[in-house]
Design a protein around this motif. Sequence first.
Motif, PDB file in Angstrom:
ATOM      1  N   GLY A   1      48.695  50.116  42.327  1.00  0.00           N
ATOM      2  CA  GLY A   1      48.694  50.470  40.926  1.00  0.00           C
ATOM      3  C   GLY A   1      49.796  49.713  40.208  1.00  0.00           C
ATOM      4  O   GLY A   1      50.804  49.340  40.792  1.00  0.00           O
ATOM      5  N   THR A   2      49.594  49.436  38.951  1.00  0.00           N
ATOM      6  CA  THR A   2      50.606  48.805  38.121  1.00  0.00           C
ATOM      7  C   THR A   2      50.751  49.642  36.863  1.00  0.00           C
ATOM      8  O   THR A   2      49.972  50.557  36.609  1.00  0.00           O
ATOM      9  N   ILE A   3      51.756  49.324  36.073  1.00  0.00           N
ATOM     10  CA  ILE A   3      51.883  49.996  34.793  1.00  0.00           C
ATOM     11  C   ILE A   3      50.770  49.492  33.888  1.00  0.00           C
ATOM     12  O   ILE A   3      50.717  48.316  33.552  1.00  0.00           O
ATOM     13  N   GLY A   4      49.871  50.366  33.521  1.00  0.00           N
ATOM     14  CA  GLY A   4      48.798  49.986  32.611  1.00  0.00           C
ATOM     15  C   GLY A   4      47.522  49.525  33.265  1.00  0.00           C
ATOM     16  O   GLY A   4      46.580  49.144  32.570  1.00  0.00           O
ATOM     17  N   GLY A   5      47.456  49.538  34.597  1.00  0.00           N
ATOM     18  CA  GLY A   5      46.231  49.084  35.230  1.00  0.00           C
ATOM     19  C   GLY A   5      46.220  49.298  36.724  1.00  0.00           C
ATOM     20  O   GLY A   5      47.145  49.865  37.304  1.00  0.00           O
ATOM     21  N   VAL A   6      45.160  48.813  37.374  1.00  0.00           N
ATOM     22  CA  VAL A   6      44.993  48.953  38.822  1.00  0.00           C
ATOM     23  C   VAL A   6      44.578  47.611  39.402  1.00  0.00           C
ATOM     24  O   VAL A   6      43.669  46.953  38.892  1.00  0.00           O
ATOM     25  N   CYS A   7      45.266  47.181  40.468  1.00  0.00           N
ATOM     26  CA  CYS A   7      44.898  45.972  41.198  1.00  0.00           C
ATOM     27  C   CYS A   7      44.066  46.361  42.416  1.00  0.00           C
ATOM     28  O   CYS A   7      44.443  47.263  43.164  1.00  0.00           O
ATOM     29  N   VAL A   8      42.935  45.697  42.604  1.00  0.00           N
ATOM     30  CA  VAL A   8      42.002  46.043  43.678  1.00  0.00           C
ATOM     31  C   VAL A   8      41.796  44.821  44.579  1.00  0.00           C
ATOM     32  O   VAL A   8      41.405  43.749  44.105  1.00  0.00           O
ATOM     33  N   HIS A   9      42.073  44.987  45.875  1.00  0.00           N
ATOM     34  CA  HIS A   9      41.818  43.912  46.841  1.00  0.00           C
ATOM     35  C   HIS A   9      40.342  43.922  47.216  1.00  0.00           C
ATOM     36  O   HIS A   9      39.762  44.975  47.502  1.00  0.00           O
ATOM     37  N   VAL A  10      39.694  42.741  47.208  1.00  0.00           N
ATOM     38  CA  VAL A  10      38.281  42.619  47.585  1.00  0.00           C
ATOM     39  C   VAL A  10      38.161  41.534  48.655  1.00  0.00           C
ATOM     40  O   VAL A  10      38.963  40.593  48.707  1.00  0.00           O
ATOM     41  N   ASP A  11      37.154  41.676  49.512  1.00  0.00           N
ATOM     42  CA  ASP A  11      36.908  40.706  50.584  1.00  0.00           C
ATOM     43  C   ASP A  11      35.652  39.903  50.290  1.00  0.00           C
ATOM     44  O   ASP A  11      34.631  40.451  49.846  1.00  0.00           O
ATOM     45  N   LYS A  12      35.748  38.621  50.557  1.00  0.00           N
ATOM     46  CA  LYS A  12      34.631  37.707  50.329  1.00  0.00           C
ATOM     47  C   LYS A  12      33.758  37.627  51.573  1.00  0.00           C
ATOM     48  O   LYS A  12      34.258  37.432  52.684  1.00  0.00           O
ATOM     49  N   ASN A  13      32.438  37.788  51.404  1.00  0.00           N
ATOM     50  CA  ASN A  13      31.471  37.670  52.496  1.00  0.00           C
ATOM     51  C   ASN A  13      30.586  36.469  52.197  1.00  0.00           C
ATOM     52  O   ASN A  13      29.683  36.548  51.368  1.00  0.00           O
ATOM     53  N   LYS A  14      30.893  35.335  52.836  1.00  0.00           N
ATOM     54  CA  LYS A  14      30.256  34.051  52.533  1.00  0.00           C
ATOM     55  C   LYS A  14      30.533  33.712  51.063  1.00  0.00           C
ATOM     56  O   LYS A  14      31.637  33.408  50.701  1.00  0.00           O
ATOM     57  N   ASP A  15      29.526  33.797  50.208  1.00  0.00           N
ATOM     58  CA  ASP A  15      29.719  33.432  48.798  1.00  0.00           C
ATOM     59  C   ASP A  15      29.566  34.627  47.865  1.00  0.00           C
ATOM     60  O   ASP A  15      29.330  34.451  46.659  1.00  0.00           O
ATOM     61  N   THR A  16      29.694  35.825  48.390  1.00  0.00           N
ATOM     62  CA  THR A  16      29.536  37.009  47.535  1.00  0.00           C
ATOM     63  C   THR A  16      30.634  38.041  47.825  1.00  0.00           C
ATOM     64  O   THR A  16      31.235  38.045  48.895  1.00  0.00           O
ATOM     65  N   ILE A  17      30.844  38.906  46.846  1.00  0.00           N
ATOM     66  CA  ILE A  17      31.746  40.045  46.985  1.00  0.00           C
ATOM     67  C   ILE A  17      31.028  41.263  46.427  1.00  0.00           C
ATOM     68  O   ILE A  17      30.504  41.224  45.302  1.00  0.00           O
ATOM     69  N   ASP A  18      30.977  42.324  47.195  1.00  0.00           N
ATOM     70  CA  ASP A  18      30.397  43.588  46.738  1.00  0.00           C
ATOM     71  C   ASP A  18      31.517  44.596  46.570  1.00  0.00           C
ATOM     72  O   ASP A  18      32.232  44.925  47.517  1.00  0.00           O
ATOM     73  N   THR A  19      31.650  45.095  45.360  1.00  0.00           N
ATOM     74  CA  THR A  19      32.704  46.062  45.070  1.00  0.00           C
ATOM     75  C   THR A  19      32.211  47.037  44.006  1.00  0.00           C
ATOM     76  O   THR A  19      31.010  47.117  43.746  1.00  0.00           O
ATOM     77  N   HIS A  20      33.138  47.769  43.399  1.00  0.00           N
ATOM     78  CA  HIS A  20      32.785  48.725  42.354  1.00  0.00           C
ATOM     79  C   HIS A  20      33.775  48.625  41.205  1.00  0.00           C
ATOM     80  O   HIS A  20      34.961  48.334  41.413  1.00  0.00           O
ATOM     81  N   LEU A  21      33.298  48.870  40.009  1.00  0.00           N
ATOM     82  CA  LEU A  21      34.163  49.023  38.842  1.00  0.00           C
ATOM     83  C   LEU A  21      34.294  50.514  38.586  1.00  0.00           C
ATOM     84  O   LEU A  21      33.295  51.212  38.398  1.00  0.00           O
ATOM     85  N   TYR A  22      35.520  51.003  38.599  1.00  0.00           N
ATOM     86  CA  TYR A  22      35.755  52.435  38.462  1.00  0.00           C
ATOM     87  C   TYR A  22      36.017  52.819  37.013  1.00  0.00           C
ATOM     88  O   TYR A  22      36.647  52.074  36.260  1.00  0.00           O
ATOM     89  N   GLY A  23      35.520  54.000  36.656  1.00  0.00           N
ATOM     90  CA  GLY A  23      35.667  54.522  35.311  1.00  0.00           C
ATOM     91  C   GLY A  23      36.434  55.828  35.291  1.00  0.00           C
ATOM     92  O   GLY A  23      37.400  56.006  36.047  1.00  0.00           O
ATOM     93  N   PRO A  24      36.015  56.777  34.472  1.00  0.00           N
ATOM     94  CA  PRO A  24      36.719  58.057  34.364  1.00  0.00           C
ATOM     95  C   PRO A  24      36.467  58.956  35.559  1.00  0.00           C
ATOM     96  O   PRO A  24      35.561  58.716  36.375  1.00  0.00           O
ATOM     97  N   GLU A  25      37.287  59.974  35.678  1.00  0.00           N
ATOM     98  CA  GLU A  25      37.051  61.004  36.691  1.00  0.00           C
ATOM     99  C   GLU A  25      35.723  61.705  36.400  1.00  0.00           C
ATOM    100  O   GLU A  25      35.326  61.865  35.243  1.00  0.00           O
TER     101      GLU A  25
END
Length: 453
Positions: free
Chosen positions: A264-288
């Motif tokens: 976490g940072t002040i004002g935001g969130v840093c998210v580590h993602v892993d690359k699988n060949k030429d794609t990355i599957d992740t999520h964009l998080y919103g409200p609780e």
Amino acid sequence: MLGLSNGVSVSWEMKLRRQYSIIVPVCIMYLLLVEEPGWAYIGPGAGFAFLSSFLVFIVSFILVGFYLLSLPVRIILRAIFRRTPNAKHAFDRVVIVGFDGMDPKLTHQYMQEGNLPNLLRLRTEGVFTSLATTCPSISPAAWSTFMTGVDPSYHNIFDFITRDPNTYAPKLSSASIGRAARNLTVGNLTLPLAKPKIMLLRKSQPFWKILGQHGIFSSIIHVPITFPPEKFNGLLLSGMCTPDLVGSQGTFTFFSTADNGDKGTIGGVCVHVDKNKDTIDTHLYGPENPLIKGRGKLATPLKITFLKKENAIELKICGKKYRIREGEYSPWVKVVFKPLPIIKIRGICRFYLKQLNPALELYVTPINIDPEKPALPISHPFIYAVYLAKLIGLYATLGLAEDTWALNEGVIDENAFLKQAYLFFEEREKVFLKTLERTPRGLCACVFDTTDR
């Protein structure tokens, strides 16, 4: 965080399926029978409340029909009962253009150097003078004094934040959103049966409300400390201190393949993602998730595909694809979060591809409330924000739209920040010019804050 990821356990899914036999009928009955739009509280800062867009738009269309049918009667009644000044007006329209954080000494210097020819013309043909500011000389206090004519000891706004007298924790000084007083609970599901208490904490009346009481129509655009919007004889789009979709004053997301872990940072969130060949599957998080206890943050799937030949990436989110080159911003991207399958919370954001190599760095602006389908009242009347979006396209609704936190944290550089600031300025200009065009009489006021940034 579980969100809506594939990591949700099978036992949890089975439990949820068993509850759906009860939850879905209850939700349908709730949406059909509740008189007012449904609200729920989420998040920090000003808080976040979402409402049933379906009900809001149905009611809005009914009101539009009633408005058109009753127009002849209202014109006659206004002609009979409208309060008019004794003397005739010397002019039909007053236009106020505000520039937040603009220094009068520099303005005078630039006019003398010939860099501000239009302001120089206004000074030559009219009046130019410096005005005293408030104590403290800070935006929320000064703009509140501008609109009410009283100092902070009367309008109650001394800073962006104040303290909770019970806990001494900081909170937003201009607005407060509490939980709904009545709720329906079925298992882990909680449905609000009333609106939360949304309060504007600024005291005293703005001058456009007084103008409205005297039959003078006003259009007020992005003036600070106007969230939540007040009812008056005119149109208003809320400005500074309007929250983002997660209920904060601006929370960015930063995706990176660099090995720095999630943080976490002040004002935001840093998210580590892993690359699988030429794609990355992740999520964009919103409200609780406001409806299911302990469900965590809502999320929507995000797929990133590397386009090496084009030095770009392709984003796939909410069923649509977007291509972004290195050093470019995407257009506004619509994102949808679902607390339940039949309920949607909508927002908009922009993506910025900071770099592709040696590691992917992808910045996402705070998720703004979607003006086409607002999850929160950001204008008066409610439908006005929708009208503007249909007129000029999507636009930033976050009160402090330019992401100074991301700049301070080194997530974006100054060039990226300036690009963002000018994108938002162009949107504001479109809104102002269209509003000016459609306000031939009365008051038209708009505040630009790019100067402050």
